[in-house]
Design an enzyme around this catalytic site. Structure first.
Site, PDB file in Angstrom:
ATOM      1  CG  ASP A 101      -2.020   1.005   1.151  1.00 12.53           C
ATOM      2  OD1 ASP A 101      -2.163   1.652   0.100  1.00 12.53           O
ATOM      3  OD2 ASP A 101      -2.748   1.151   2.144  1.00 12.53           O
ATOM      4  CB  SER A 102       0.546   4.372  -1.856  1.00 10.30           C
ATOM      5  OG  SER A 102      -0.709   4.872  -1.398  1.00 10.30           O
ATOM      6  N   GLY A 103       0.505   4.257   1.436  1.00 11.14           N
ATOM      7  CA  GLY A 103       0.495   5.174   2.571  1.00 11.14           C
ATOM      8  C   GLY A 103      -0.650   6.158   2.516  1.00 11.14           C
ATOM      9  CG  ASP A 155      -5.100   6.835  -2.246  1.00 11.16           C
ATOM     10  OD1 ASP A 155      -4.082   6.473  -1.621  1.00 11.16           O
ATOM     11  OD2 ASP A 155      -6.243   6.455  -1.936  1.00 11.16           O
ATOM     12  CD  GLN A 197      -9.920   7.389  -2.240  1.00  4.57           C
ATOM     13  OE1 GLN A 197     -11.039   7.379  -1.699  1.00  4.57           O
ATOM     14  NE2 GLN A 197      -8.892   6.731  -1.731  1.00  4.57           N
ATOM     15  N   GLY A 229     -11.026   3.896   0.274  1.00  7.91           N
ATOM     16  CA  GLY A 229     -11.836   4.829   1.049  1.00  7.91           C
ATOM     17  C   GLY A 229     -13.244   4.385   1.361  1.00  7.91           C
ATOM     18  CG  ASP A 279      -6.040  -5.011   2.280  1.00  9.70           C
ATOM     19  OD1 ASP A 279      -5.660  -4.529   3.363  1.00  9.70           O
ATOM     20  OD2 ASP A 279      -6.586  -4.322   1.396  1.00  9.70           O
ATOM     21  CB  CYS A 317     -11.399 -25.309  10.911  1.00 10.34           C
ATOM     22  SG  CYS A 317      -9.830 -24.442  10.633  1.00 10.34           S
ATOM     23  CB  CYS A 319      -6.309 -24.129  11.203  1.00 12.16           C
ATOM     24  SG  CYS A 319      -7.072 -23.794  12.810  1.00 12.16           S
ATOM     25  CB  CYS A 322      -9.435 -26.515  14.331  1.00 14.92           C
ATOM     26  SG  CYS A 322     -10.239 -24.891  14.391  1.00 14.92           S
ATOM     27  CG  HIS A 348      -9.432 -20.544  13.654  1.00 14.03           C
ATOM     28  ND1 HIS A 348      -9.895 -21.737  13.131  1.00 14.03           N
ATOM     29  CD2 HIS A 348     -10.509 -19.713  13.724  1.00 14.03           C
ATOM     30  CE1 HIS A 348     -11.194 -21.633  12.887  1.00 14.03           C
ATOM     31  NE2 HIS A 348     -11.589 -20.427  13.252  1.00 14.03           N
TER      32      HIS A 348
END
Length: 386
Positions: A101-103, A155, A197, A229, A279, A317, A319, A322, A348
């Site tokens: 990510d750009s910040g 941005d 945006q 955003g 994300d 699950c 994992c 679990c 998990h």
């Protein structure tokens, strides 16, 4: 550690759309450090690590790509050190793709520490108060030096309730910065995404998506577009209406990324509206705070009802948490403030998210995504453990 799929000189990122069900899309994103099957969820490793989780554990649960943050890595440990030690992949021991990510979101969230104008962002470090500056050109340079497989433009992220004048100013500035980012881009084997945006205004979002989709400079254009955003206070109906309108205004031949959105229901609803990439810090942050996502709803592990519960977090699950531990044991660890508790809960949750996205991909492949989404959400809400 995995090696790049090719040399920089003869590699260009690409995206192949392989299946659609309604607006839901199935695709394959080709990046310098490997291919990514979409729709995909990217675990967040802001400072160069997904908190408490090793790269081997991420690979084992099916993670294909992770996210780090340009602003945070720029401040600590610094791009010079990472570059000296072989780039971000080698530095953190992760051989698969990385998006940075750009910040731009930090510009929004650290408003009291920054000054914004057309040049860029002048800020005070949240670590030590020192001053620094990020410009569109500098953000691209940092990400190219990190070796990011997907770089994001700088941005301006306006509040969801920004007055129309300020909203239009932020969109215009983001557009100018996007063009400057294209001009600064020197390593075309690393993908570059633009960011749309417009707060929760579908009309402005559509116009901005179309503008960025048309943007081209010396034969270079964005490899993908992101929706930035959202999830910052607008209502659920506004959110979904804006996502659908924006996604459908984006070039179907390029991937569509919805930034920072991570509730399971929001992910599935957004896939249904044409989004490919996601994300969020929710899986790890909620795990550290004692919440586990399961096929039957959210488990709040500190609750008394789990004091002597012998069951795993989720019987569906496989994992590590679990397979090996009971809810009673995890509750004991959490209440005893043992570091293993948040680690296992985060592991998990990330496994749950990777399974969710794998199921979504399979459902699109089989032409049954709408049915899958409905049944999956119904199971998660009709039998809630709490």
């Amino acid at each position: 550690m995995a090696t790049p799929v090719s040399s920089p000189d003869n590699f260009r990122p690409g995206f192949e759309l392989t299946k659609t069900v309604g607006l839901a899309r199935r695709g394959r994103l080709r990046l310098f450090h490997g291919e990514v099957e979409t729709p995909v969820f990217m675990p967040v490793g802001t400072a160069g690590t997904v908190k408490g989780i090793t790269p081997d554990e991420l690979t084992g649960m099916g993670a294909q790509i992770i996210l780090s943050n340009t602003y945070h890595l720029f401040l600590r440990p610094g791009v010079e050190l990472i570059e000296e030690l072989g780039g971000l992949h080698r530095f953190m021991g992760w051989g698969k793709p990385i998006l940075t990510d750009s910040g731009g979101y930090q510009v929004y969230s650290l408003e009291s520490l920054r000054k914004l104008d057309d040049t860029g962002v002048e800020f005070k470090s949240h670590l030590d108060g020192s001053t620094g500056q990020l410009t569109p050109e500098r953000v691209i340079d940092i990400q190219e030096r990190l070796g990011s497989d997907i770089m994001m433009v700088l941005d301006e992220c306006p509040p969801h309730d920004a007055p129309e004048k300020l909203l239009d100013q932020a969109i215009a500035r983001t557009s100018r910065w996007a063009e400057r980012s294209l001009r600064a881009w020197r390593k075309p084997h690393l993908a570059l995404f633009g960011i749309v945006q417009g707060a929760a205004d579908p009309r402005r979002r559509v116009a901005h998506a179309e503008l960025l989709g048309r943007m081209e400079l010396d034969g270079r254009r964005f490899d993908g577009l992101a929706i930035g955003g959202l999830g910052l206070g607008e209502g659920a109906t506004q959110f979904l209406d804006t996502v659908e309108a924006t996604a459908q205004a984006m070039d179907p031949a390029r991937p569509r990324y919805l930034m920072g959105i991570g509730r399971p229901e929001d992910i599935l609803n957004s896939i249904e509206r044409g989004v490919d990439m996601f994300d969020c810090v929710i899986p790890t942050r909620n795990g550290r705070n004692g919440q586990a996502f399961t096929s039957g709803g959210v488990v709040k592990i500190k609750n008394l009802q789990y004091r002597n519960d012998p069951r795993p977090l989720d019987e569906t699950c496989d994992c590590q948490a679990c397979r090996n531990f009971s809810r009673a044991y995890l509750r004991h660890l959490y209440l005893a403030d043992e570091m293993l508790a948040p680690r296992l809960l985060a592991l998990h949750n990330l496994h749950f998210y990777q399974t969710l996205l794998k199921e979504a991909r399979d459902a699109i492949d089989d032409g049954r995504f709408v049915e899958y989404k409905g049944s999956r959400l119904a199971r998660m809400t009709s039998d809630s453990p709490d």
